[in-house]
Design an enzyme around this catalytic site. Sequence first.
Site, mmCIF file in Angstrom:
data_model
loop_
_atom_site.group_PDB
_atom_site.id
_atom_site.type_symbol
_atom_site.label_atom_id
_atom_site.label_comp_id
_atom_site.label_asym_id
_atom_site.label_seq_id
_atom_site.Cartn_x
_atom_site.Cartn_y
_atom_site.Cartn_z
ATOM 1 N N SER A 100 -9.965 -1.251 6.860
ATOM 2 C CA SER A 100 -9.372 -1.001 5.539
ATOM 3 C C SER A 100 -8.709 -2.199 4.862
ATOM 4 O O SER A 100 -8.362 -2.125 3.689
ATOM 5 C CB SER A 100 -8.374 0.146 5.619
ATOM 6 O OG SER A 100 -9.061 1.368 5.702
ATOM 7 N N LYS A 160 0.850 -1.190 0.000
ATOM 8 C CA LYS A 160 0.000 0.000 0.000
ATOM 9 C C LYS A 160 0.887 1.241 0.000
ATOM 10 O O LYS A 160 1.976 1.233 0.573
ATOM 11 C CB LYS A 160 -0.893 -0.056 1.247
ATOM 12 C CG LYS A 160 -2.021 0.952 1.297
ATOM 13 C CD LYS A 160 -2.905 0.674 2.518
ATOM 14 C CE LYS A 160 -4.026 1.683 2.679
ATOM 15 N NZ LYS A 160 -4.916 1.346 3.812
ATOM 16 N N SER A 177 -9.796 1.443 2.854
ATOM 17 C CA SER A 177 -8.919 2.249 2.022
ATOM 18 C C SER A 177 -7.887 1.438 1.238
ATOM 19 O O SER A 177 -7.328 1.955 0.271
ATOM 20 C CB SER A 177 -8.203 3.264 2.906
ATOM 21 O OG SER A 177 -7.344 2.617 3.827
#
Lengths: 474, 93
Positions: free
Chosen positions: A178, A79, A154
């Site tokens: 997330s 990420k 996310s």
Amino acid sequence: MIDLRNLTIKKAHEAMKNGEFTAVELTQEYLRQIREKNDELNVYLEVFEADALKQAEEADRRFKDGSAVLMTGIPVAIKDNILYEGHIASASSKILENYRATYDSTAVKKLKEAGAVILGRTNMDEFAMGVSTENSAFGVTKNPFDTNRVPGGSSGGSTVAVAMDGALVALGSDTGGSCRQPAAFCGVVGFKPTYGSISRHGLIAMGSSLDIIGPITKTVTDAEILFDALKGLDPMDSTTIPENLYKRKESSKLVIGVPREFLKMGVDERLLANFDESVEKLKALGYEIKDIELPYVKYTVPVYYIISPAEVSSNLARFDGVKYGLHVDAGDNLLQDYYKTRGIGFGPEVKRRILIGTYVLSSGYHDAFYNKAMIVRNLITEDYKKAFESVDLILTPTTTGPAFKIGEKLSDPVKMYLEDIFTGPANIAGLPALAVPSGFVEEEGKKLPIGIQFMAPHNNENFLFEVGKKFLNE
Amino acid sequence: MITSEEIKKLAELARIEIGETEMEKLTKDVDAILGYVGQIKDATGNVSKNVPLLSNVMREDVVTNKEGEYTEKLLHNAPKREGAYLKVKKILG
């Protein structure tokens, strides 16, 4: 051709050990998939092709000299909020668009030591604030099951990377769901470990009392392998926990608790039906199911959206256009530069949360909001502690519905926040939670994945892996 | 009900410039969110109990790196510098 769809860490490891394919060939195959699909789905913000191939060559050497471990040569996506020295880590924000990490996060350091291959950095909601990747400054990531829909967030980019065979496994981060909510939307496994079990050193901070790095994988076994590779006490993060901080619960026959009252919180009927089927399946697998009550859990989302913005407003104060990141030249003094840099550098959701955080911490309001939220946070934690006296796991759906359409909830932040209803409690209480796929629903001719989530007591990741593997027939 | 004046004040405290049209939407959103999270005031029960099970983790307060070891690396990301210093505009009036 390597069968990426059915590839797992163990299978890849065996194949590389036996010389069926090399780490370089495996990496090249993933790079090919990324080239084919990334334009349409907007998953990777940047692919580290040259470095990845170098790491793969090194991995092949380790297979030859016998020093290869399970993660050696495994292609991983990270990420965009996880620091990897020398590479850009932007947290999908304009304010960090050109920021180059000056050190490795502990998670990346451990991946490197194990000889993993880091393929690239993936799209996310700006600073991990969001549930759809629509808050990224670099465009939305699309759901591979229906490109009109969001992948969740996310960690949407990391999740789709795994779902589209653009990485064997991926790292996300989980502050309110997330890793798990996007996993549910994309039909993969999302895992949030016990708070403090994986170091946050080098993870760009959002809500420091809630954040944790987590694996996103196709199987529970892979999540466990990745967790084992990443966990551990770290002198660079004083909130990491020693193995013996929480006494691990022992149980010879796992009992699963179902908070029936909590399930009435606006869940899609098709998901409730699927949930009941999952409960039946677990009974058939030999688990005892027990109804439980969690009286304070209904306050999770309000508590979360006080505590997390409060921590956001203080964590994001560091972005000032002076030390690194975006700098906008505005007037003749420093203050004007601050206003402009932050006004232009932050997107709408980040601004909303900074302002809410500033509000709930301000002198007239912090008793009614922040302090009260901290008290209720403890009450929610107590709820779980009490429940875990009579059960070993707690089961809920992961989300209230399948992936929603791009733009559908964008105008209503509160509606968006309610996405965290089942995933938020694990962060509020610091508990480990595992989201696994449990089926599909059909919308407009498209099959959309849905999932269920197990929660366990602190440090009892072993319960999650056991039930998760059985449920997915691993 | 939060006013746009209050939003303006918060934005000033948070050092964020907010445009006119943005201000309108932010006021509406922040008002809705505060209304929603405000329901925690209804949470009753043993609410006086606020004893988090936390403990301090300390380390020796000593320098762990050589002087200047990271200076170049860190300043490389700086928008403006002069030698080994970060450069900013004047701070007072």
